[in-house]
Design a protein around this motif. Sequence first.
Motif, PDB file in Angstrom:
ATOM      1  N   THR B  26       0.859  -1.292   0.501  1.00 40.04           N
ATOM      2  CA  THR B  26       0.095   0.157  -0.118  1.00 40.04           C
ATOM      3  C   THR B  26       1.164   0.975   0.200  1.00 40.04           C
ATOM      4  O   THR B  26       1.024   2.627  -0.572  1.00 40.04           O
ATOM      5  N   TYR B  47      -5.980   3.074 -10.826  1.00 38.32           N
ATOM      6  CA  TYR B  47      -8.004   3.098 -11.432  1.00 38.32           C
ATOM      7  C   TYR B  47      -7.884   3.330  -9.578  1.00 38.32           C
ATOM      8  O   TYR B  47      -6.897   2.793  -9.166  1.00 38.32           O
ATOM      9  N   TYR B  48      -9.440   3.025  -9.571  1.00 38.08           N
ATOM     10  CA  TYR B  48     -10.429   2.565  -8.490  1.00 38.08           C
ATOM     11  C   TYR B  48     -10.160   1.636  -7.442  1.00 38.08           C
ATOM     12  O   TYR B  48     -11.080   0.381  -8.336  1.00 38.08           O
ATOM     13  N   LYS B  49      -9.865   0.800  -6.198  1.00 36.20           N
ATOM     14  CA  LYS B  49      -9.858  -0.349  -5.875  1.00 36.20           C
ATOM     15  C   LYS B  49     -10.362  -0.376  -4.937  1.00 36.20           C
ATOM     16  O   LYS B  49     -10.556   0.702  -3.692  1.00 36.20           O
ATOM     17  N   HIS B  50     -10.604  -1.290  -4.151  1.00 34.26           N
ATOM     18  CA  HIS B  50     -10.726  -1.294  -2.719  1.00 34.26           C
ATOM     19  C   HIS B  50     -10.036  -0.513  -1.606  1.00 34.26           C
ATOM     20  O   HIS B  50     -11.131   0.323  -0.502  1.00 34.26           O
ATOM     21  N   PHE B  51      -8.725  -1.099  -1.537  1.00 35.79           N
ATOM     22  CA  PHE B  51      -7.790   0.393  -1.089  1.00 35.79           C
ATOM     23  C   PHE B  51      -7.736   1.467  -1.605  1.00 35.79           C
ATOM     24  O   PHE B  51      -6.442   1.708  -1.101  1.00 35.79           O
ATOM     25  N   PRO B  53      -7.025   4.484  -5.037  1.00 37.66           N
ATOM     26  CA  PRO B  53      -5.775   4.627  -5.973  1.00 37.66           C
ATOM     27  C   PRO B  53      -5.087   2.818  -6.422  1.00 37.66           C
ATOM     28  O   PRO B  53      -4.410   2.999  -5.443  1.00 37.66           O
ATOM     29  N   TYR B  54      -5.107   2.620  -7.081  1.00 32.43           N
ATOM     30  CA  TYR B  54      -3.764   1.432  -7.484  1.00 32.43           C
ATOM     31  C   TYR B  54      -3.432   1.319  -8.898  1.00 32.43           C
ATOM     32  O   TYR B  54      -4.425   1.117 -10.052  1.00 32.43           O
ATOM     33  N   GLU B 117      -3.850   5.489   3.053  1.00 32.34           N
ATOM     34  CA  GLU B 117      -4.509   5.262   1.918  1.00 32.34           C
ATOM     35  C   GLU B 117      -5.751   6.027   1.531  1.00 32.34           C
ATOM     36  O   GLU B 117      -6.230   6.945   0.753  1.00 32.34           O
ATOM     37  N   LEU B 140     -16.960   4.958   1.745  1.00 32.76           N
ATOM     38  CA  LEU B 140     -16.643   4.435   1.192  1.00 32.76           C
ATOM     39  C   LEU B 140     -15.562   3.390   1.581  1.00 32.76           C
ATOM     40  O   LEU B 140     -15.144   2.577   2.345  1.00 32.76           O
TER      41      LEU B 140
END
Lengths: 461, 172
Positions: B26, B47-51, B53-54, B117, B140
Amino acid sequence: MAVVQRIRDPIHSLIEFDDSDVEAALWQAIQTRPFQRLRRVKQLGFSDYVYPGASHSRFSHSVGVFHTARQLLRVIQAKSQTPYKRRQAETALAAALLHDIGHGPFSHAFESVGKTLGLKLARHEFVSEALIRGSEIAGVLNQLGSGFADDVAEVIKAKGPRTLYDAVVSSQFDADRLDYMRRDRVMAGSKHGGIDYDWLIANLDIAEIPIGVDDVGAGTFPTFVVGPKSIEAAEAYVLGLFQLYPTIYFHKTTRGVEKLFTELILTVFRLALDGAANETGLPDSHPLIQFAIDKDNLNRAQALDDTVAWGALPLFADATNAIVSEFSQRLLERKLYKAFDLRAAIKKKLNPEMSPLEMEETTDRIAAKSLEKIDLWMKDKGHKVLKDDGIRSPYKPIEESNGPLNQILVKTQTGSVLDLAELSPVVSAIRPYKFSRLYFDPGVEDYTSDLNSIVEGECHG
Amino acid sequence: MVDTRESALAAAELVQDAGGEIVGKTRIQKAAFFLERMGLGSGFDFYYKHFGPYSDDLARALHFARELGLTVEEDKKAAWGGVYTVFRSADNVGDGLDEPRHKVLGIARNSNPVALELAATALFLRNEGTAEPWSEVRGLKPTKATQENLKLAKKLYEELREVEAPVELPAF
C-alpha cells in the motif's frame, strides 16, 4: 409475498420476483434501457471462439447474481448476531443486480482500449456508477426511498465490503463469483470447476475478522466464512476457480482473439481521433466513431454493445487502413494468430526433476529476462506480433496486504477462524496462474525459432 | 507502460528513491500515485480499488523488478494477522538526485499506511470531481476512516502538498 414475475434460468432453474417493494422495483430496473442493453453484451466476450456454447449474456448473469444475492442475504438474516438491517440488505440486492450495468462491448478488451487511450467511459465501474445515479434507473430505485440510488452506487464504487451486507456484492463468497463460476462452466460445456453450491451455502457462516494495511492493523470486520463441515466444498470452490482461469478465462485462443480485437478498435479510435475515420470503413455516424470523437458522452457509450461491434466487422473489412481491414477479416473468418506459450517453452528446457515450486520460480525468473529481450526483438514487428501476459490468483484481491479478506476462512469446531490454506494441503499448494504469450501468424511469418532462441539463451545465460 | 525493462526500472527507482527500502504494497502503491499526480511519476496508470488508487502496471513492474534482480522482496507476518511485503533495492538503478521525489517517497515511507491510503483516496476522488472528498472517504471506508486516522490523513496530505513539484496538489 406473492410471486409476480418468473425467469427460467439454466443454473438456478426458476428465479422469482415477488410483490415486495424492492423486488417490484428491481423488476422495473430490469425493464430499463441500460439493463436491456446487457442482453447484447456477452458475459465471456470472445470465449465462444473456443467454446461455442459460451455465448450467454451479462443479462442472464446479472439476474443470476440477484438470485444468489438473495440466498446470501438469507444467510445473514439467519446467522448474524446483530439485527437484520433491511435497508442495507435491499441496497446490496439492488447493487448485485446492477453491478455489471456499465460493461462495454467485449468488456475486458474494450476496457483495455480505454486504458490505452484514457477513456473514462470505457471503465465499467465508472459507467455503472453514472447510470445508477443519473439514468432512468435512478428514478426506479429512488421509489424505494430518497437517496436509495446513491446508496446502491456507493456499494459498487467501494469495490469491496464496508459492511457485512456489502460482502454479498464483493467478497470471497460474493454473489458475482458464485454465479459466474457456475454459469460460465455450464455454458462453456466444461466439466472443470464444479462446486457443491447448496452445501457451501448451507454451511456459510459469519465471523468478525481483523483487517489491516501493510504492517498496521485497522480494526475488525464481519464477513462470510465457511463452517467446519464444508472444508471439502470450500477446497473445491478454490480449486474450481483455479481451474477456470487457464481453461476458460485466460484460454490462449480466447486471449488471442481479444488481442486482435483490442488492436483493431485501438486503431479505429486513433484514426477517428486523427480525423481519418474514412479510413476505417465506417460512416461518420457509426456509434463507434461517434463514441471515439465524443468520448465523455454517456449516451454515446451506451450506444455501444457487442452487436454494434460485430455489425462493424464487415464494414471494417473494406477499410483502406491495412490493420483494420486485416484484423476484421481475421475475426470474421476465425483466422487467428497462434500463441507461443513462453512459460511452456521455458519449462520444456528446464530439468524435469526440479520440484514444482523450483520449476515455477525458475520459470518466473527466465520469463522476465526473456521478456526483456522479446520487447527489444518486437520493436520492428509492428502488428505482426502481439504480446499478452498476466497473473491471477483464485482469490479475489480485496486488500493489498495479504490479509484475511483475501482468504477463504473456516470457522472451526472451537469457534476460531483459520485460513483454509492452513487446513488444506491442496489449497496451500496453489500458486497464482501466470501466463506470458506471443501471438503471430506462422503462415505469414513463423517466429517460433526466434522466440525459442531467446528462451534458450536465457535458460543457459 | 508495457516495456518490461523500462517498467521494472521505474519500479526499482521507487524503492531506491525511498531510501532503498519501503514497507508494504500500500505504501509503495500510494506513494507512486502521489508521484504521478504531482508530475514526478513514471507514467503508471491508476484506477480505483477497494484500498484506493491502484496500478496493475506498477504491480506488474514490481514483479519484474524482483525477477530481474533489481529489488528484493521479503514477506513478513503482521501483528494484526495479515502478511506485508518489504521492498528493498538490490542494485543502484538511478541517480537518486531528484529531490522532490525523495521528499514524497520519504513522507510515504514514514507514514501510517492507513492514513496514506485515506489521503490517496481523497485525492483520487477529488480528481474524479468529488466536491467533498474527505466526506466521501468516510462513506467508502467507514472502518478505516476513524476520526484519528482522518486527522492523520489530512496532516499527511498537507505535508505532501508542501513539497515543491511540477504539479501542485489541490487544496480541499
